[in-house]
Design a protein around this motif. Structure first.
Motif, PDB file in Angstrom:
ATOM      1  N   THR A  20     -37.794  61.736 -90.910  1.00 43.40           N
ATOM      2  CA  THR A  20     -38.129  60.912 -89.736  1.00 43.40           C
ATOM      3  C   THR A  20     -37.110  59.787 -89.640  1.00 43.40           C
ATOM      4  O   THR A  20     -36.617  59.306 -90.666  1.00 43.40           O
ATOM      5  CB  THR A  20     -39.582  60.399 -89.816  1.00 43.40           C
ATOM      6  OG1 THR A  20     -39.844  59.590 -88.656  1.00 43.40           O
ATOM      7  CG2 THR A  20     -39.851  59.551 -91.055  1.00 43.40           C
ATOM      8  N   PRO A  23     -38.952  53.869 -86.916  1.00 43.17           N
ATOM      9  CA  PRO A  23     -40.312  53.344 -86.867  1.00 43.17           C
ATOM     10  C   PRO A  23     -40.692  52.889 -85.457  1.00 43.17           C
ATOM     11  O   PRO A  23     -41.805  52.436 -85.241  1.00 43.17           O
ATOM     12  CB  PRO A  23     -40.241  52.148 -87.825  1.00 43.17           C
ATOM     13  CG  PRO A  23     -38.829  51.673 -87.750  1.00 43.17           C
ATOM     14  CD  PRO A  23     -37.973  52.857 -87.366  1.00 43.17           C
ATOM     15  N   HIS A  75     -40.641  58.575 -80.876  1.00 44.66           N
ATOM     16  CA  HIS A  75     -41.401  59.762 -81.288  1.00 44.66           C
ATOM     17  C   HIS A  75     -41.953  60.454 -80.049  1.00 44.66           C
ATOM     18  O   HIS A  75     -42.726  59.857 -79.307  1.00 44.66           O
ATOM     19  CB  HIS A  75     -42.539  59.355 -82.242  1.00 44.66           C
ATOM     20  CG  HIS A  75     -42.042  58.720 -83.506  1.00 44.66           C
ATOM     21  ND1 HIS A  75     -41.846  59.426 -84.659  1.00 44.66           N
ATOM     22  CD2 HIS A  75     -41.653  57.442 -83.775  1.00 44.66           C
ATOM     23  CE1 HIS A  75     -41.368  58.613 -85.603  1.00 44.66           C
ATOM     24  NE2 HIS A  75     -41.247  57.405 -85.080  1.00 44.66           N
ATOM     25  N   THR A  88     -43.898  64.379 -84.168  1.00 43.28           N
ATOM     26  CA  THR A  88     -43.816  63.877 -85.536  1.00 43.28           C
ATOM     27  C   THR A  88     -45.025  64.341 -86.349  1.00 43.28           C
ATOM     28  O   THR A  88     -44.888  64.741 -87.505  1.00 43.28           O
ATOM     29  CB  THR A  88     -43.714  62.339 -85.530  1.00 43.28           C
ATOM     30  OG1 THR A  88     -42.590  61.983 -84.725  1.00 43.28           O
ATOM     31  CG2 THR A  88     -43.544  61.783 -86.928  1.00 43.28           C
ATOM     32  N   GLY A  99     -37.958  59.124 -95.121  1.00 45.66           N
ATOM     33  CA  GLY A  99     -37.363  58.192 -94.182  1.00 45.66           C
ATOM     34  C   GLY A  99     -35.923  57.968 -94.613  1.00 45.66           C
ATOM     35  O   GLY A  99     -35.492  58.479 -95.647  1.00 45.66           O
ATOM     36  N   HIS A 127     -37.254  51.911 -94.910  1.00 42.02           N
ATOM     37  CA  HIS A 127     -37.819  52.780 -93.886  1.00 42.02           C
ATOM     38  C   HIS A 127     -38.752  53.837 -94.492  1.00 42.02           C
ATOM     39  O   HIS A 127     -39.737  54.240 -93.867  1.00 42.02           O
ATOM     40  CB  HIS A 127     -36.700  53.446 -93.071  1.00 42.02           C
ATOM     41  CG  HIS A 127     -37.218  54.382 -92.014  1.00 42.02           C
ATOM     42  ND1 HIS A 127     -36.897  55.718 -91.987  1.00 42.02           N
ATOM     43  CD2 HIS A 127     -38.058  54.175 -90.987  1.00 42.02           C
ATOM     44  CE1 HIS A 127     -37.512  56.291 -90.970  1.00 42.02           C
ATOM     45  NE2 HIS A 127     -38.222  55.381 -90.338  1.00 42.02           N
ATOM     46  N   SER A 163     -42.451  54.094 -93.151  1.00 44.56           N
ATOM     47  CA  SER A 163     -42.916  55.378 -92.615  1.00 44.56           C
ATOM     48  C   SER A 163     -44.135  55.883 -93.380  1.00 44.56           C
ATOM     49  O   SER A 163     -45.031  56.504 -92.810  1.00 44.56           O
ATOM     50  CB  SER A 163     -41.811  56.432 -92.701  1.00 44.56           C
ATOM     51  OG  SER A 163     -40.690  56.002 -92.004  1.00 44.56           O
ATOM     52  N   TRP A 215     -47.544  56.819 -91.312  1.00 40.81           N
ATOM     53  CA  TRP A 215     -48.042  58.197 -91.198  1.00 40.81           C
ATOM     54  C   TRP A 215     -49.009  58.560 -92.322  1.00 40.81           C
ATOM     55  O   TRP A 215     -49.265  59.731 -92.559  1.00 40.81           O
ATOM     56  CB  TRP A 215     -46.855  59.168 -91.166  1.00 40.81           C
ATOM     57  CG  TRP A 215     -45.906  58.839 -90.073  1.00 40.81           C
ATOM     58  CD1 TRP A 215     -44.661  58.296 -90.206  1.00 40.81           C
ATOM     59  CD2 TRP A 215     -46.127  58.994 -88.662  1.00 40.81           C
ATOM     60  NE1 TRP A 215     -44.090  58.103 -88.968  1.00 40.81           N
ATOM     61  CE2 TRP A 215     -44.969  58.520 -88.002  1.00 40.81           C
ATOM     62  CE3 TRP A 215     -47.195  59.472 -87.885  1.00 40.81           C
ATOM     63  CZ2 TRP A 215     -44.844  58.516 -86.612  1.00 40.81           C
ATOM     64  CZ3 TRP A 215     -47.076  59.467 -86.498  1.00 40.81           C
ATOM     65  CH2 TRP A 215     -45.915  58.997 -85.877  1.00 40.81           C
ATOM     66  N   MET A 258     -43.814  60.868 -98.660  1.00 40.91           N
ATOM     67  CA  MET A 258     -42.793  60.196 -97.845  1.00 40.91           C
ATOM     68  C   MET A 258     -41.948  59.366 -98.792  1.00 40.91           C
ATOM     69  O   MET A 258     -42.470  58.500 -99.494  1.00 40.91           O
ATOM     70  CB  MET A 258     -43.466  59.295 -96.804  1.00 40.91           C
ATOM     71  CG  MET A 258     -42.528  58.577 -95.862  1.00 40.91           C
ATOM     72  SD  MET A 258     -41.532  59.637 -94.802  1.00 40.91           S
ATOM     73  CE  MET A 258     -42.752  60.204 -93.610  1.00 40.91           C
ATOM     74  N   ALA A 278     -34.043  51.745 -88.746  1.00 39.89           N
ATOM     75  CA  ALA A 278     -34.416  52.601 -89.882  1.00 39.89           C
ATOM     76  C   ALA A 278     -33.335  52.583 -90.957  1.00 39.89           C
ATOM     77  O   ALA A 278     -33.624  52.410 -92.134  1.00 39.89           O
ATOM     78  CB  ALA A 278     -34.669  54.019 -89.396  1.00 39.89           C
TER      79      ALA A 278
END
Ligand SMILES: *Cc1c(COP(=O)(O)O)cnc(C)c1O
Length: 744
Positions: A333, A336, A341, A384, A396, A401, A405, A409, A425, A614
C-alpha cells in the motif's frame, strides 16, 4: 515472445543480435554464414534495433550519447530511440561512421544481459502496477508510484531476479502540463502509436498476437499485449485500443487516472483480470510463483486467480480459493491519504461485475463483501480492502508508513473468514535505481574513487566507503558542473520562452539552488516557503554575490482544483518583482526534468504534513547527487535523518497544535534553517573558495544514504522478507556473491 522465455534473460533480445553481436570477433563459426547473409549496414541496423528496444539505455549514459550522436534532432525531439533508429537507420553513411561505437554498445548490452544473476534462483514474480516510469517517450506514468515501479524492474534486471511486470498501455498517458497566460495549469494530450515506441507485440504459441478477453456488461472487452524489455526484465502492457472493441471501449485505457469512476473501474478490470489471463495465455512456463500487487489498482487479479483455481478443481469454494491465492500474493500500500484509495459504488460494482460473477459462480453479495470493511453494508467496494483480503503479506513503503497503515487497516484479515495474515503489515522502505538517477559528473567521480560495484550492487555499503577519501575540491567541482547544467538550462529556457528567466549575477559556484519538485497535492504544502514573502525575498536577494535560487516543478491532477490553485500561486510568485529571476517554476515535470533538478540542486526541500507522505523518493535521488535534504520528518526521512547529514522540519515542535498553527510554526522553522544554517554553511568557503564543511556533509550523506536507499537493497528485502516466504521457500539470507561483484 514464446511461452518459456518469459523469465529468460535473453528472451527480449533478437537472436540475430546474439549471433551477430559476437560475430565480428570471429569467435563463432556458425555466425559466418549470417555475416555473409547481411550487409554491414544491415548488421549495424540490427544491433541498433536491439539497443533501441531494450530500455537498458534509460540507465546507460553511453548508449544515450550514441543515440544523440546518431540523430541529434530526432533524439532531442522526444528522446525516443525508435525515432533515432528511423532517422539514422536510413543512412548507411551515418551507420558506418559510428560502426565501432554501435558494436561496442551492442557488446556491452550483451555483456550486461549475460552478467551473473545472483537472485536467479529466486521465486518467479509477477509484478502488477497501474503505472511505470521508464522513459518519457513511454507515456505510462504519472508520478512517484510509477517511478518506484520502473526502478523496481530495473533493479530486478540488475540482480537477475526472475520478475515480469504487468501494466496497461495508455495511449495518451497522464498529460503534458502547459502554463497559460494567467499562470494556470492546462493539460495537453498526445496520442501515442505503439509502432513508434520501443515495444513489441507479444506473439503466442500459435504465431498470433496475444489478445485477452474480459467480460463486461453486455459485451466483452479485448486487450492486446505488448512487451517492453527493461534489461533482463520484461514488462507486459495491455492495450484496449484494438479494432475488436466498441469505440468507447477502445478508449478505456486512453488516459492514466483519467475519466470517471466507470473508466477507472474498467481500467482496473483490464489490469487485474486481463493481466491474470495474459499470464495464463503465455502458457504454463510463464506461471509465476507469486504475485506482487503494487498498490490496490490491480487487486481484481485475485478474483481471477481464485476463478482459475475453482475451474481446475484445486479449490472447492470461492472462499477457499481466495485463501489459497492469498498465500501467493504480496500487497504494497502506498498512501495513508484516503483519496489515494479507490472505492467504487456498490451499484456500479453490481452492474459491472454481474457477468463476471456468473463466470466466478458466486453471488454479487459475496463479491461485494470482499471489498467492504463492514461486509453487508453498502459502504462501497474498496480496492485496498480487496487487496488486503487477498494477500497474506502486506507492507507500507517506509517504517513510519508501515506503522500508520497497520493502524489504518487493522482487523482486515485474509478471505471472508478473516484469517490472520502471515505478515499483517510491515514497513519496507522505498528506494531508487542508482544508475538511473546519478548525474554524469558524480558518476565519473564515483568511477574514479569507488569500488566498481557502486553501480550494479549499490546496496553494499563497502562500495561507498571510498567517499571518505575523496578530495572535497573534486567533489565540489563535480557539484559545480551538475549545478551549472541546471542553471544553464534555466537561463536558456528564460531566453527561449516568455517564462521568467534566471536573474543575472552570481556564477554557478556562488549560487545556492533549492529544489522542490513533486506532485502538487495540498498535503505537500508547496507554498510553505512563501508564507512570509518579505523574508523569502531577503533570503533570495540579500547578497548579490551569494545568489539563492528556488526552482519549483510539478503537476496537479486535472481534477484537483486545490492542487491546481497551488500551481497558480507559485507561478504568480515567479512574476512577483520581489522574486523575479530567483524563484522559478518549470512546467511539465517529467523524468528528464526530474533528473536535471535532482542532479543540479544543492538543497532538496520536502514539506509534507506528517504522516501523509508515505515515503517520497525524489529526496533520495537528490541526496545521491550531493544535495543536502531539508525535509519534514516524514516518509523515508523519518528513519534516515541524522543531525549531521541534513536538516529536519517539525523537529522539536509541540505535537498538539492545530494544523494552521503547525503550518505557521514550520514555515518559520524552515526560514530559520535556510537563513542561519543552510546558507551560512554553503557560503562558508576556505581560501580556495571551497565550502569544506558543506562538502564533508555532502560526502557523508552520499556515503550513508546511497546504499540504504538503493533499489537493490529494496529488492533484496522484498525477496527475503516477502517473496521467498510467499513462494513457500524458507527466507533466504541473500549475500551478494563475490563473483557477481567482480564482473561488474
Ligand atoms: C521521483 C519522482 C517522483 C516522486 O517524488 P516524491 O519525492 O515521491 O514526490 C515523481 N515524479 C517524478 C518525475 C519523479 O522523478
Amino acid at each position: 515472445m514464446l511461452d518459456g522465455s518469459v523469465y529468460d534473460a535473453h528472451a527480449g533480445t533478437d537472436h540475430a543480435l546474439k549471433r551477430n553481436g559476437a560475430a565480428h570477433t570471429g569467435r563463432n563459426g556458425s555466425s559466418k554464414g549470417v555475416l555473409h547473409a547481411v550487409s554491414l549496414e544491415e548488421h549495424l541496423r540490427l544491433i541498433l534495433t536491439e539497443l533501441a528496444y531494450n530500455l537498458r539505455w534509460t540507465w546507460d549514459a553511453s548508449t544515450r550519447q550514441l543515440f544523440s550522436a546518431l540523430a541529434p534532432e530526432a533524439w532531442a525531439a522526444g528522446r525516443n530511440p525508435v525515432k533515432v533508429l528511423r532517422a539514422a537507420g536510413a543512412s548507411a553513411a551515418v551507420l558506418t561512421a559510428h560502426e565501432a561505437w554501435i558494436r561496442a554498445a551492442g557488446n556491452d548490452l550483451l555483456a550486461y544481459l549475460a552478467r551473473p544473476a545472483w537472485l536467479q534462483e529466486g521465486p518467479r514474480v509477477a509484478y502488477f502496477c497501474a503505472e511505470y516510469a521508464l522513459a518519457d517517450c513511454l507515456p505510462l506514468y504519472a508520478g512517484g508510484l510509477g517511478v518506484l515501479a520502473g526502478d523496481h524492474l530495473k533493479a530486478a534486471s540488475d540482480v537477475g531476479l526472475p520478475l515480469a511486470g504487468v501494466g496497461l498501455l495508455y495511449r495518451e498517458g497522464y498529460f503534458r502540463q502547459v502554463i497559460d497566460a494567467h499562470g494556470a495549469q492546462r493539460e495537453r494530450y498526445e496520442w501515442a502509436d505503439p509502432a513508434e515506441l520501443p515495444m513489441r507485440p507479444v506473439i503466442g504459441a500459435d504465431g498470433r498476437t496475444v489478445v485477452v478477453t474480459i467480460p463486461f456488461p453486455g459485451r466483452a472487452v479485448h486487450a492486446r499485449a505488448w512487451r517492453v524489455q527493461v534489461g533482463r526484465t520484461p514488462l507486459y502492457l495491455l492495450d484496449t485500443d484494438v479494432t475488436e472493441n466498441e469505440p468507447n471501449d477502445r478508449a478505456i485505457a486512453a488516459r492514466l487516472y483519467g475519466g470517471d469512476a466507470v473508466t477507472r473501474l474498467s481500467q482496473e478490470m483490464v489490469l487485474g483480470i486481463g493481466g491474470a489471463r495474459l499470464l495464463a495465455a503465455l502458457g504454463p512456463d510463464a506461471a509465476p510463483d507469486l504475485y506482487h500487487l503494487n498498490e490496490g489498482h490491480s487487486a481484481f487479479l485475485a478474483l481471477e486467480l481464485a476463478r482459475q483455481r475453482m475451474r481446475s478443481g484445486r479449490a472447492a469454494s470461492f472462499d477457499e480459493a481466495v485463501t489459497q491465492v492469498a498465500r501467493r500474493v504480496v500487497f504494497t500500500t502506498h498512501t495513508p491519504v484516503p483519496a489515494g484509495h479507490d472505492v467504487f459504488a456498490s451499484d456500479l460494482m453490481e452492474w459491472y461485475f454481474e457477468p463476471y460473477c456468473r463466470e466466478l459462480g458466486v453471488s454479487i453479495q459475496q463479491l461485494l463483501a470482499l471489498g467492504s470493511r463492514e461486509p453487508g453494508s453498502r459502504d462501497g467496494f474498496s480496492m485496498t480492502v480487496l487487496a488486503l483480503r487477498s494477500s497474506a503479506r502486506r507492507n507500507g513503503v517506509s517504517q513510519l508508513h508501515g506503522r500508520v497503515s497497520r493502524e489504518m487497516w487493522t482487523g482486515i484479515g485474509v478471505g471472508m473468514r478473516n484469517a490472520p495474515p502471515a505478515v499483517e503489515m510491515e514497513g519496507l522502505t522505498n528506494a531508487i535505481h542508482t544508475a538511473t538517477w546519478v548525474g554524469p559528473e558524480l558518476a565519473r567521480l564515483f568511477d574514479q574513487h569507488l569500488e566498481p560495484g557502486w553501480r550494479l550492487a549499490p546496496h553494499c555499503a563497502e562500495h561507498w566507503s571510498g567517499l571518505a577519501e575523496v578530495d572535497p575540491a573534486q567533489l565540489w567541482e563535480a557539484r559545480n558542473a551538475q549545478r551549472g547544467r541546471l542553471l544553464e538550462y534555466l537561463e536558456r529556457r528564460g531566453r527561449a520562452a516568455h517564462a521568467e528567466g534566471l536573474a543575472p549575477g552570481a556564477g554557478a559556484d556562488n549560487t545556492l539552488v533549492l529544489g522542490f519538485a513533486r506532485r502538487f497535492a495540498t498535503y505537500k504544502r508547496a507554498t510553505l516557503l512563501l508564507s512570509d514573502p518579505d523574508r523569502l525575498a531577503r533570503l533570495l536577494n540579500g547578497d548579490p554575490r551569494r545568489g539563492v535560487v528556488v526552482v519549483f516543478a510539478g503537476k496537479a491532477h486535472p481534477r484537483d482544483e486545490a492542487g491546481k490553485a497551488l500551481v497558480q500561486r507559485i507561478v504568480h510568485a515567479t512574476r512577483d518583482p520581489r522574486f523575479q529571476g530567483r524563484l522559478l517554476f518549470v512546467e511539465d515535470y517529467d523524468v528528464e526534468l526530474a533528473r536535471l533538478l535532482v542532479q543540479g540542486s544543492d538543497v532538496w526541500l520536502n514539506t509534507p504534513r506528517r504522516p501523509e507522505e508515505a515515503s517520497g523518493t525524489s529526496g533520495m535521488k537528490a541526496v545521491l547527487n550531493g544535495a543536502v535534504h531539508v525535509s519534514e520528518l516524514d516518509g523515508w526521512w523519518h528513519e534516515a535523518y541524522q543531525p549531521d547529514l541534513g536538516w529536519a522540519l517539525g523537529l522539536g515542535l509541540p505535537d498538539a497544535q492545530g494544523q494552521d498553527e503547525r503550518d505557521a510554526a514550520e514555515a518559520v522553522q524552515l526560514m530559520d534553517l535556510l537563513e542561519r544554517e543552510v546558507r551560512a554553511q554553503f557560503f562558508g568557503r576556505d581560501v580556495n573558495g571551497i565550502p569544506r564543511a558543506w562538502m564533508s556533509r555532502v560526502a557523508r550523506s552520499i556515503r550513508t544514504f546511497a546504499p540504504m536507499f538503493s533499489a537493490h537493497r529494496m529488492l533484496c528485502e522484498y525477496s527475503e522478507r516477502l517473496y521467498e516466504p510467499a513462494a513457500g521457500k524458507p527466507a533466504l539470507q541473500i549475500a551478494t556473491p563475490q563473483h557477481a561483484l567482480n564482473t561488474m
